[in-house]
Design a protein around this motif. Sequence first.
Motif, short mmCIF file in Angstrom:
data_model
loop_
_atom_site.label_atom_id
_atom_site.label_comp_id
_atom_site.label_asym_id
_atom_site.label_seq_id
_atom_site.Cartn_x
_atom_site.Cartn_y
_atom_site.Cartn_z
N THR A 76 0.84 -1.21 0.00
CA THR A 76 0.00 0.00 0.00
C THR A 76 0.86 1.25 0.00
N VAL A 77 0.42 2.26 -0.72
CA VAL A 77 1.03 3.59 -0.66
C VAL A 77 0.02 4.55 -0.05
N ILE A 78 0.50 5.38 0.88
CA ILE A 78 -0.34 6.39 1.53
C ILE A 78 0.35 7.74 1.38
N ILE A 79 -0.36 8.70 0.83
CA ILE A 79 0.18 10.04 0.59
C ILE A 79 -0.61 11.06 1.41
N PHE A 80 0.11 11.91 2.13
CA PHE A 80 -0.48 13.02 2.86
C PHE A 80 -0.09 14.32 2.18
N GLU A 81 -1.05 15.23 2.01
CA GLU A 81 -0.76 16.55 1.46
C GLU A 81 -1.69 17.57 2.11
N THR A 82 -1.37 18.83 1.94
CA THR A 82 -2.20 19.87 2.54
C THR A 82 -3.51 20.04 1.78
N MET A 83 -4.55 20.31 2.54
CA MET A 83 -5.82 20.73 1.98
C MET A 83 -6.19 22.12 2.51
N LYS A 110 -6.50 9.57 -12.49
CA LYS A 110 -5.60 8.82 -13.36
C LYS A 110 -5.04 7.58 -12.69
N TYR A 111 -4.66 7.72 -11.41
CA TYR A 111 -3.97 6.62 -10.73
C TYR A 111 -4.88 5.80 -9.82
N GLY A 112 -6.09 6.26 -9.60
CA GLY A 112 -7.08 5.45 -8.88
C GLY A 112 -6.97 5.43 -7.38
N PHE A 113 -6.38 6.47 -6.80
CA PHE A 113 -6.28 6.54 -5.35
C PHE A 113 -7.64 6.81 -4.71
N SER A 114 -7.86 6.16 -3.57
CA SER A 114 -8.96 6.56 -2.70
C SER A 114 -8.53 7.79 -1.91
N HIS A 115 -9.50 8.53 -1.38
CA HIS A 115 -9.16 9.80 -0.78
C HIS A 115 -10.13 10.17 0.34
N LYS A 116 -9.58 10.81 1.36
CA LYS A 116 -10.40 11.45 2.39
C LYS A 116 -9.62 12.63 2.94
N TRP A 117 -10.27 13.45 3.75
CA TRP A 117 -9.56 14.54 4.39
C TRP A 117 -9.76 14.45 5.90
N ILE A 118 -8.78 14.97 6.62
CA ILE A 118 -8.81 14.95 8.08
C ILE A 118 -8.39 16.32 8.60
N GLU A 178 -5.91 23.17 10.40
CA GLU A 178 -5.21 22.62 9.24
C GLU A 178 -6.03 21.44 8.70
N CYS A 179 -6.27 21.44 7.41
CA CYS A 179 -6.89 20.29 6.76
C CYS A 179 -5.83 19.54 5.97
N ALA A 180 -5.84 18.23 6.08
CA ALA A 180 -4.89 17.40 5.35
C ALA A 180 -5.65 16.40 4.49
N GLY A 181 -5.14 16.17 3.30
CA GLY A 181 -5.70 15.14 2.45
C GLY A 181 -4.92 13.85 2.63
N VAL A 182 -5.63 12.73 2.57
CA VAL A 182 -5.01 11.41 2.66
C VAL A 182 -5.43 10.63 1.41
N TRP A 183 -4.46 10.18 0.65
CA TRP A 183 -4.71 9.36 -0.55
C TRP A 183 -4.04 8.02 -0.36
N TRP A 184 -4.71 6.96 -0.73
CA TRP A 184 -4.10 5.63 -0.59
C TRP A 184 -4.50 4.70 -1.75
N LEU A 185 -3.60 3.77 -2.03
CA LEU A 185 -3.77 2.84 -3.14
C LEU A 185 -3.06 1.55 -2.80
N LYS A 186 -3.71 0.44 -3.08
CA LYS A 186 -3.11 -0.87 -2.86
C LYS A 186 -2.63 -1.42 -4.20
N LYS A 187 -1.39 -1.87 -4.22
CA LYS A 187 -0.84 -2.46 -5.45
C LYS A 187 -1.47 -3.84 -5.66
#
Length: 230
Positions: free
Chosen positions: A143-150, A173-181, A219-228
């Motif tokens: 799994t890949v998990i990416i955090f970025e600013t929202m 394009k890459y099919g990541f699921s997403h939520k914000w926290i 602060e709002c953060a985005g969380v994106w994740w994808l399972k290979k």
Amino acid sequence: MPDHSKVYTKQTEMYDQMISKQPSMLEVIEEIAPVNGIDVIDMGAGSGRLTTVLAPHVNSILALDSSAEMLRIIDEKLTARESSNFNTRVADHRDLPAENNSADLVVAGWSICYLGSSNVENNVQNIETVMAEIMRVLRPNGTVIIFETMGTGFETPNPPDFLKEYYSLLENKYGFSHKWIRADYQFDSLEQADELTRFFFGDELADRVVRENLVTVPECAGVWWLKKES
């Protein structure tokens, strides 16, 4: 805005103090992928925001960053804990110093954005190269998990315009699921809130912090994740 390249090389201790005022992301990561006993790569590890909370639970963790000065802080923190399951390497996201199929989890906290911003030349190609590298080092079912600013200073998502294309690529394009926290900064005093927000985010936000007496800065953060796929 302050020069973040200078922050990451010359003002590392102050940066580390600032991010220490945010909550741990360990629970967020574990809701997506269990971490006990796995092998992890932390891309853009900085001063160890994710590395240091994952290290006590995983089999191994490789912390990568373009700044040797940031990685020195990780070395100091984990050496002081007598941790022996970590390594640090200076690296570019587009050329990860790791073997194929070597990680169960790849995390990237607030760092891929510097290659994916629409203000950066070849930003779309950058993201394509980064995604290929992540998939190369991930094991099947990893799994890949990416955090970025929202949005800093906002109570609901308000992502910067220059990152919207990057976020759209992740999802469409890459099919990541997403939520914000919420990842609010909880400072010790108004003086500290003023100093640290001015240092990293600039005068506009810091002036608002002082004007509104914001010891807690939203602060709002985005969380994106994808399972290979296997």
